[in-house]
Design a protein around this motif. Sequence first.
Motif, PDB file in Angstrom:
ATOM      1  N   ALA A 156      32.807   5.007 -48.965  1.00 39.94           N
ATOM      2  CA  ALA A 156      31.666   4.098 -48.896  1.00 39.94           C
ATOM      3  C   ALA A 156      31.767   3.208 -47.678  1.00 39.94           C
ATOM      4  N   GLY A 157      30.623   2.812 -47.166  1.00 43.57           N
ATOM      5  CA  GLY A 157      30.582   1.753 -46.179  1.00 43.57           C
ATOM      6  C   GLY A 157      30.685   0.411 -46.880  1.00 43.57           C
ATOM      7  N   ALA A 158      31.199  -0.573 -46.175  1.00 43.07           N
ATOM      8  CA  ALA A 158      31.333  -1.914 -46.744  1.00 43.07           C
ATOM      9  C   ALA A 158      31.067  -2.936 -45.651  1.00 43.07           C
ATOM     10  N   LEU A 159      30.171  -3.888 -45.948  1.00 42.69           N
ATOM     11  CA  LEU A 159      29.842  -4.959 -45.007  1.00 42.69           C
ATOM     12  C   LEU A 159      29.709  -6.252 -45.773  1.00 42.69           C
ATOM     13  N   ALA A 160      29.808  -7.366 -45.062  1.00 41.96           N
ATOM     14  CA  ALA A 160      29.796  -8.662 -45.739  1.00 41.96           C
ATOM     15  C   ALA A 160      28.966  -9.668 -44.960  1.00 41.96           C
ATOM     16  N   LEU A 161      28.336 -10.551 -45.725  1.00 44.33           N
ATOM     17  CA  LEU A 161      27.775 -11.792 -45.207  1.00 44.33           C
ATOM     18  C   LEU A 161      28.636 -12.906 -45.773  1.00 44.33           C
ATOM     19  N   GLY A 162      29.303 -13.638 -44.916  1.00 42.12           N
ATOM     20  CA  GLY A 162      30.286 -14.583 -45.420  1.00 42.12           C
ATOM     21  C   GLY A 162      31.386 -13.821 -46.123  1.00 42.12           C
ATOM     22  N   ASP A 163      31.614 -14.148 -47.384  1.00 39.93           N
ATOM     23  CA  ASP A 163      32.647 -13.467 -48.165  1.00 39.93           C
ATOM     24  C   ASP A 163      32.068 -12.630 -49.296  1.00 39.93           C
ATOM     25  N   ARG A 164      30.775 -12.335 -49.222  1.00 40.42           N
ATOM     26  CA  ARG A 164      30.121 -11.505 -50.236  1.00 40.42           C
ATOM     27  C   ARG A 164      29.796 -10.156 -49.612  1.00 40.42           C
ATOM     28  N   ALA A 165      30.198  -9.100 -50.285  1.00 37.95           N
ATOM     29  CA  ALA A 165      30.132  -7.765 -49.689  1.00 37.95           C
ATOM     30  C   ALA A 165      29.150  -6.862 -50.402  1.00 37.95           C
ATOM     31  N   VAL A 166      28.569  -5.961 -49.641  1.00 34.85           N
ATOM     32  CA  VAL A 166      27.764  -4.871 -50.184  1.00 34.85           C
ATOM     33  C   VAL A 166      28.527  -3.573 -49.956  1.00 34.85           C
ATOM     34  N   ILE A 167      28.574  -2.752 -50.980  1.00 31.06           N
ATOM     35  CA  ILE A 167      29.218  -1.438 -50.911  1.00 31.06           C
ATOM     36  C   ILE A 167      28.123  -0.386 -50.878  1.00 31.06           C
ATOM     37  N   MET A 168      28.202   0.516 -49.904  1.00 28.77           N
ATOM     38  CA  MET A 168      27.205   1.574 -49.775  1.00 28.77           C
ATOM     39  C   MET A 168      27.902   2.918 -49.911  1.00 28.77           C
ATOM     40  N   ALA A 169      27.755   3.522 -51.066  1.00 29.69           N
ATOM     41  CA  ALA A 169      28.392   4.812 -51.352  1.00 29.69           C
ATOM     42  C   ALA A 169      27.333   5.902 -51.309  1.00 29.69           C
ATOM     43  N   ALA A 170      27.629   6.970 -50.595  1.00 29.88           N
ATOM     44  CA  ALA A 170      26.655   8.054 -50.478  1.00 29.88           C
ATOM     45  C   ALA A 170      27.345   9.298 -49.967  1.00 29.88           C
ATOM     46  N   THR A 171      26.710  10.415 -50.188  1.00 29.23           N
ATOM     47  CA  THR A 171      27.229  11.683 -49.716  1.00 29.23           C
ATOM     48  C   THR A 171      26.914  11.855 -48.226  1.00 29.23           C
ATOM     49  N   PRO A 172      27.634  12.732 -47.517  1.00 29.81           N
ATOM     50  CA  PRO A 172      27.353  12.951 -46.094  1.00 29.81           C
ATOM     51  C   PRO A 172      25.900  13.351 -45.859  1.00 29.81           C
ATOM     52  N   GLY A 173      25.322  12.847 -44.775  1.00 31.01           N
ATOM     53  CA  GLY A 173      23.950  13.168 -44.436  1.00 31.01           C
ATOM     54  C   GLY A 173      22.920  12.215 -45.000  1.00 31.01           C
ATOM     55  N   MET A 210      25.621  -4.149 -39.017  1.00 34.17           N
ATOM     56  CA  MET A 210      26.546  -4.871 -38.135  1.00 34.17           C
ATOM     57  C   MET A 210      25.812  -5.421 -36.917  1.00 34.17           C
ATOM     58  N   LEU A 211      24.903  -4.641 -36.369  1.00 38.46           N
ATOM     59  CA  LEU A 211      24.162  -5.077 -35.193  1.00 38.46           C
ATOM     60  C   LEU A 211      23.126  -6.153 -35.503  1.00 38.46           C
ATOM     61  N   ARG A 212      22.945  -6.457 -36.785  1.00 41.91           N
ATOM     62  CA  ARG A 212      22.074  -7.551 -37.199  1.00 41.91           C
ATOM     63  C   ARG A 212      22.872  -8.717 -37.794  1.00 41.91           C
ATOM     64  N   GLY A 213      24.166  -8.769 -37.476  1.00 39.18           N
ATOM     65  CA  GLY A 213      24.941  -9.948 -37.826  1.00 39.18           C
ATOM     66  C   GLY A 213      25.843  -9.838 -39.036  1.00 39.18           C
ATOM     67  N   TRP A 214      25.891  -8.680 -39.688  1.00 37.34           N
ATOM     68  CA  TRP A 214      26.808  -8.504 -40.804  1.00 37.34           C
ATOM     69  C   TRP A 214      28.217  -8.223 -40.281  1.00 37.34           C
ATOM     70  N   ARG A 215      29.184  -8.582 -41.089  1.00 31.51           N
ATOM     71  CA  ARG A 215      30.579  -8.293 -40.755  1.00 31.51           C
ATOM     72  C   ARG A 215      30.931  -6.911 -41.286  1.00 31.51           C
ATOM     73  N   LEU A 216      31.300  -6.023 -40.377  1.00 34.79           N
ATOM     74  CA  LEU A 216      31.657  -4.667 -40.771  1.00 34.79           C
ATOM     75  C   LEU A 216      33.081  -4.643 -41.315  1.00 34.79           C
TER      76      LEU A 216
END
Length: 398
Positions: free
Chosen positions: A211-228, A239-245
């Motif tokens: 899964a991908g994981a990014l955070a705003l401050g110390d709160r994270a979103v988990i993005m789990a998905a299959t390839p493609g 990340m390019l919009r200010g999230w912490r990768l």
Amino acid sequence: MGEGGQSLLRRLGDASVVFDSRTWQTHLLPPATTVVVDVIEELREQGKLSDEALAAALRDDLELGPRIAGDGRSLAHVAGDWHPADMTSPPERIGDIPLSRFDDYFPGGRVYIDYGACRVAVTAPVAELKAALHRVYGAFAYLRRNDFSDFHVGIHSGRGLRRWLRPTARFSIDGVEPFEPYPRDSALPMFEWGVNWCFAQRFNQYVLLHAGALALGDRAVIMAATPGSGKSTLAAALMLRGWRLLSDEFGVLDPASGLLLPMLKPVALKNRSIDVIREFSAEAVLGPVFPETRKGDVAHLAPDAASADAVGRPARPALVLFPRYQAGAALELLPQPREQAFARLAFNSFNYALLGPVAFHAVADLAEGCPAYELRYGSLDEAVARIRTLLEHEEATS
């Protein structure tokens, strides 16, 4: 030490000198290396380090670091206090070092990378890999050495005629080569895939969600998905919009604390996603495009400085998403039942089956504690804005 092509080491006052009878060169080692010299002498006195083994280590990079080539940097680098004489203060980031000085700051091509959840020592003498690492790891901290590395890997040129005829690169971990050689001009993808393989196969003190994981401050979103599914493209856009990768590939879940640890690596973009991200933000720092790899055309997006500076900072999971890109589709959020979220997270894990009850409880706690949605989208801008709003709403209502 003995003669016959071996290196001779002598302690002289506060410093030491090495004579390499193979190259007929003498190297003055500064006082910072005396701690290493003392260890060498103690091992030799105990009969644990032969003259032949020390000579091989000094010459061939086996134990004491980079090959001695004329200025005695090897042992000083191991001691941890070496830096070029004209460097008044160490650079903060790898990207601060001129590429032309790469070998001055990384003797023998030995680079230490702090990914967050673990550290890797990579020996990278292949010129094509040096240039690529300099670009896509430019925001990472410059480390002169590591006291401990979880993995020791290397990328070396092919053997024999493969050094010149259709040159190849070889990936190794702890001296073992788990893959067939790859074209040398594609050394970076081989390195990235090799390190991913190391993490997925040998890093089992944490639950590794695919899964991908990014955070705003110390709160994270988990993005789990299959390839493609567009997961990496969406992670890059966030990340390019200010999230912490934290990672686009590994959601590193600590079963003891329930926190997500960074496993920060360049984002691997494939095929159309490369141009999508290039057009999405002028701030995107992309490495070279490697055409027609086993995964299609591949390029790597460099993590930004904010993400690299926070590799030691975990985040608390607050939201789980299962993204799916569909060209031209209107944005749609579909709430997921907790048991469905659990099943999809467990399925998208590298080591769930291996960790058994540890992973079971960790993933169940995650599914119980975080709202989950399937996100279908056709516009990156809309998806990025909606995810931010969703996370802020969950924070306000929690």
